[in-house]
Design a protein around this motif. Structure first.
Motif, PDB file in Angstrom:
ATOM      1  N   ILE A 104     -18.589  -6.995  -6.044  1.00  0.00           N
ATOM      2  CA  ILE A 104     -19.762  -7.868  -5.939  1.00  0.00           C
ATOM      3  C   ILE A 104     -20.754  -7.398  -7.002  1.00  0.00           C
ATOM      4  CG2 ILE A 104     -21.670  -8.630  -4.469  1.00  0.00           C
ATOM      5  CD1 ILE A 104     -19.884  -7.684  -2.045  1.00  0.00           C
ATOM      6  N   PHE A 105     -21.159  -8.311  -7.867  1.00  0.00           N
ATOM      7  CA  PHE A 105     -22.089  -7.970  -8.941  1.00  0.00           C
ATOM      8  C   PHE A 105     -23.439  -8.642  -8.730  1.00  0.00           C
ATOM      9  CE2 PHE A 105     -17.888  -7.591 -10.889  1.00  0.00           C
ATOM     10  CZ  PHE A 105     -17.974  -6.327 -11.455  1.00  0.00           C
ATOM     11  N   VAL A 106     -24.498  -7.880  -8.965  1.00  0.00           N
ATOM     12  CA  VAL A 106     -25.856  -8.417  -8.991  1.00  0.00           C
ATOM     13  C   VAL A 106     -26.474  -7.946 -10.305  1.00  0.00           C
ATOM     14  CG1 VAL A 106     -28.136  -8.376  -7.923  1.00  0.00           C
ATOM     15  CG2 VAL A 106     -26.097  -8.463  -6.479  1.00  0.00           C
ATOM     16  N   ASN A 107     -26.868  -8.905 -11.137  1.00  0.00           N
ATOM     17  CA  ASN A 107     -27.423  -8.589 -12.457  1.00  0.00           C
ATOM     18  C   ASN A 107     -26.499  -7.673 -13.251  1.00  0.00           C
ATOM     19  OD1 ASN A 107     -29.778 -10.112 -11.909  1.00  0.00           O
ATOM     20  ND2 ASN A 107     -30.650  -8.365 -10.822  1.00  0.00           N
ATOM     21  N   GLY A 108     -25.188  -7.930 -13.169  1.00  0.00           N
ATOM     22  CA  GLY A 108     -24.206  -7.171 -13.928  1.00  0.00           C
ATOM     23  C   GLY A 108     -23.862  -5.804 -13.370  1.00  0.00           C
ATOM     24  N   ILE A 109     -24.448  -5.439 -12.244  1.00  0.00           N
ATOM     25  CA  ILE A 109     -24.183  -4.130 -11.628  1.00  0.00           C
ATOM     26  C   ILE A 109     -23.301  -4.327 -10.399  1.00  0.00           C
ATOM     27  CG2 ILE A 109     -25.230  -2.142 -10.455  1.00  0.00           C
ATOM     28  CD1 ILE A 109     -27.733  -2.718 -12.206  1.00  0.00           C
ATOM     29  N   ASN A 110     -22.259  -3.524 -10.299  1.00  0.00           N
ATOM     30  CA  ASN A 110     -21.354  -3.552  -9.151  1.00  0.00           C
ATOM     31  C   ASN A 110     -22.079  -2.904  -7.968  1.00  0.00           C
ATOM     32  OD1 ASN A 110     -19.352  -3.110  -7.244  1.00  0.00           O
ATOM     33  ND2 ASN A 110     -17.837  -2.384  -8.696  1.00  0.00           N
ATOM     34  N   ILE A 111     -22.547  -3.755  -7.041  1.00  0.00           N
ATOM     35  CA  ILE A 111     -23.299  -3.239  -5.884  1.00  0.00           C
ATOM     36  C   ILE A 111     -22.412  -2.991  -4.667  1.00  0.00           C
ATOM     37  CG2 ILE A 111     -25.431  -4.342  -6.626  1.00  0.00           C
ATOM     38  CD1 ILE A 111     -24.758  -6.170  -3.927  1.00  0.00           C
ATOM     39  N   GLY A 112     -21.161  -3.439  -4.752  1.00  0.00           N
ATOM     40  CA  GLY A 112     -20.262  -3.273  -3.618  1.00  0.00           C
ATOM     41  C   GLY A 112     -19.019  -4.103  -3.806  1.00  0.00           C
ATOM     42  N   GLN A 113     -18.362  -4.381  -2.691  1.00  0.00           N
ATOM     43  CA  GLN A 113     -17.096  -5.104  -2.775  1.00  0.00           C
ATOM     44  C   GLN A 113     -16.698  -5.670  -1.421  1.00  0.00           C
ATOM     45  OE1 GLN A 113     -14.546  -1.050  -2.808  1.00  0.00           O
ATOM     46  NE2 GLN A 113     -15.946  -1.525  -4.458  1.00  0.00           N
ATOM     47  N   ILE A 114     -15.860  -6.677  -1.522  1.00  0.00           N
ATOM     48  CA  ILE A 114     -15.219  -7.185  -0.322  1.00  0.00           C
ATOM     49  C   ILE A 114     -13.820  -6.587  -0.296  1.00  0.00           C
ATOM     50  CG2 ILE A 114     -14.370  -9.335  -1.381  1.00  0.00           C
ATOM     51  CD1 ILE A 114     -15.097 -10.668   1.394  1.00  0.00           C
ATOM     52  N   ASP A 115     -13.420  -6.108   0.858  1.00  0.00           N
ATOM     53  CA  ASP A 115     -12.151  -5.422   1.040  1.00  0.00           C
ATOM     54  C   ASP A 115     -11.386  -6.147   2.139  1.00  0.00           C
ATOM     55  OD1 ASP A 115     -10.072  -3.549   1.266  1.00  0.00           O
ATOM     56  OD2 ASP A 115     -11.284  -2.130   2.414  1.00  0.00           O
ATOM     57  N   ILE A 116     -10.161  -6.544   1.829  1.00  0.00           N
ATOM     58  CA  ILE A 116      -9.346  -7.262   2.816  1.00  0.00           C
ATOM     59  C   ILE A 116      -7.992  -6.577   2.937  1.00  0.00           C
ATOM     60  CG2 ILE A 116      -8.228  -9.452   3.391  1.00  0.00           C
ATOM     61  CD1 ILE A 116     -10.590 -10.798   1.894  1.00  0.00           C
ATOM     62  N   ASP A 117      -7.643  -6.251   4.175  1.00  0.00           N
ATOM     63  CA  ASP A 117      -6.335  -5.682   4.486  1.00  0.00           C
ATOM     64  C   ASP A 117      -5.483  -6.747   5.155  1.00  0.00           C
ATOM     65  OD1 ASP A 117      -7.288  -3.219   3.635  1.00  0.00           O
ATOM     66  OD2 ASP A 117      -7.642  -2.457   5.662  1.00  0.00           O
ATOM     67  N   SER A 118      -4.175  -6.655   4.889  1.00  0.00           N
ATOM     68  CA  SER A 118      -3.232  -7.588   5.500  1.00  0.00           C
ATOM     69  C   SER A 118      -2.079  -6.822   6.135  1.00  0.00           C
ATOM     70  CB  SER A 118      -2.682  -8.552   4.436  1.00  0.00           C
ATOM     71  OG  SER A 118      -1.754  -9.442   5.026  1.00  0.00           O
ATOM     72  N   HIS A 119      -1.566  -7.375   7.212  1.00  0.00           N
ATOM     73  CA  HIS A 119      -0.391  -6.813   7.873  1.00  0.00           C
ATOM     74  C   HIS A 119       0.896  -7.364   7.263  1.00  0.00           C
ATOM     75  CE1 HIS A 119      -3.077  -6.259  11.676  1.00  0.00           C
ATOM     76  NE2 HIS A 119      -3.383  -5.423  10.713  1.00  0.00           N
ATOM     77  N   VAL A 120       0.762  -8.110   6.180  1.00  0.00           N
ATOM     78  CA  VAL A 120       1.886  -8.762   5.502  1.00  0.00           C
ATOM     79  C   VAL A 120       2.056  -8.131   4.124  1.00  0.00           C
ATOM     80  CG1 VAL A 120       2.728 -10.979   4.628  1.00  0.00           C
ATOM     81  CG2 VAL A 120       1.346 -10.914   6.716  1.00  0.00           C
ATOM     82  N   LEU A 121       3.283  -7.911   3.705  1.00  0.00           N
ATOM     83  CA  LEU A 121       3.542  -7.434   2.349  1.00  0.00           C
ATOM     84  C   LEU A 121       3.299  -8.553   1.342  1.00  0.00           C
ATOM     85  CD1 LEU A 121       6.808  -5.308   2.683  1.00  0.00           C
ATOM     86  CD2 LEU A 121       4.577  -4.498   1.883  1.00  0.00           C
ATOM     87  N   VAL A 174       0.815  -1.216   0.000  1.00  0.00           N
ATOM     88  CA  VAL A 174       0.000   0.000   0.000  1.00  0.00           C
ATOM     89  C   VAL A 174       0.851   1.270   0.000  1.00  0.00           C
ATOM     90  CG1 VAL A 174      -2.019  -1.107   1.027  1.00  0.00           C
ATOM     91  CG2 VAL A 174      -0.328  -0.005   2.521  1.00  0.00           C
ATOM     92  N   ALA A 175       2.079   1.189   0.512  1.00  0.00           N
ATOM     93  CA  ALA A 175       2.955   2.363   0.540  1.00  0.00           C
ATOM     94  C   ALA A 175       3.329   2.819  -0.869  1.00  0.00           C
ATOM     95  CB  ALA A 175       4.211   2.059   1.353  1.00  0.00           C
ATOM     96  N   ALA A 176       3.220   1.935  -1.842  1.00  0.00           N
ATOM     97  CA  ALA A 176       3.565   2.260  -3.227  1.00  0.00           C
ATOM     98  C   ALA A 176       2.384   2.820  -4.016  1.00  0.00           C
ATOM     99  CB  ALA A 176       4.116   1.022  -3.921  1.00  0.00           C
TER     100      ALA A 176
END
Length: 151
Positions: free
Chosen positions: A112-129, A91-93
């Motif tokens: 996340i798509f419903v009927n071809g529309i982006n309704i949201g997303q899953i977001d994952i952060d890691s403490h590892v490079l 993320v620093a880059a």
């Protein structure tokens, strides 16, 4: 492989008729964080297309101030516009990164798509490079397809 073992657990959560959608979404976030050691923050953002913003839904991990993100801002905001997975090894880059915590080293966001529309997303952060691989992407695509059936 660890991801394949989680498939039936994700399906079971999604199929549970005694829990609300919010409870199911939170349970999915929880099982991901509990099962994959480098998934240190797991959350869902949902789009408000009228206002061009993302709104934080269920999540597990450290509290965040980023409860509303404009489309185009940060990694999540970019995914809201591009409709593409975004893997950030460091993320620093990243110039357009919204810092959540100094402990976050990398991030992956899958829409996340419903009927071809982006309704949201899953977001994952890691403490590892650089922990995220193509296997993470394919697994999270499976997870987002399961989530999409709840809408």
């Amino acid at each position: 492989m660890k991801f394949e073992r989680l498939h039936p657990k994700i399906i079971a959560i999604r199929s549970n008729n005694t829990k609300s959608r919010e409870e199911k979404l939170l349970a999915i976030c929880q099982i991901l964080q509990d099962s994959i050691d480098y998934y240190n923050w797991v959350g869902l953002y949902f789009a408000n297309h009228e206002k061009q913003t993302l709104h934080l839904g269920p999540y597990v991990g450290e509290p965040t101030d980023h409860t509303i993100i404009p489309f185009g801002k940060g990694i999540c905001g970019q995914v809201a516009v591009s409709n593409q997975n975004f893997v950030v090894p460091d993320v620093a880059a990243q110039d357009n990164y919204i810092a959540c915590s100094f402990t976050v080293k990398s991030e992956i966001v899958v829409p996340i798509f419903v009927n071809g529309i982006n309704i949201g997303q899953i977001d994952i952060d890691s403490h590892v490079l650089n922990p995220f691989t193509e296997n993470d992407e394919r697994f999270l695509e499976f997870v987002t397809k399961q989530i999409s059936t709840l809408f």
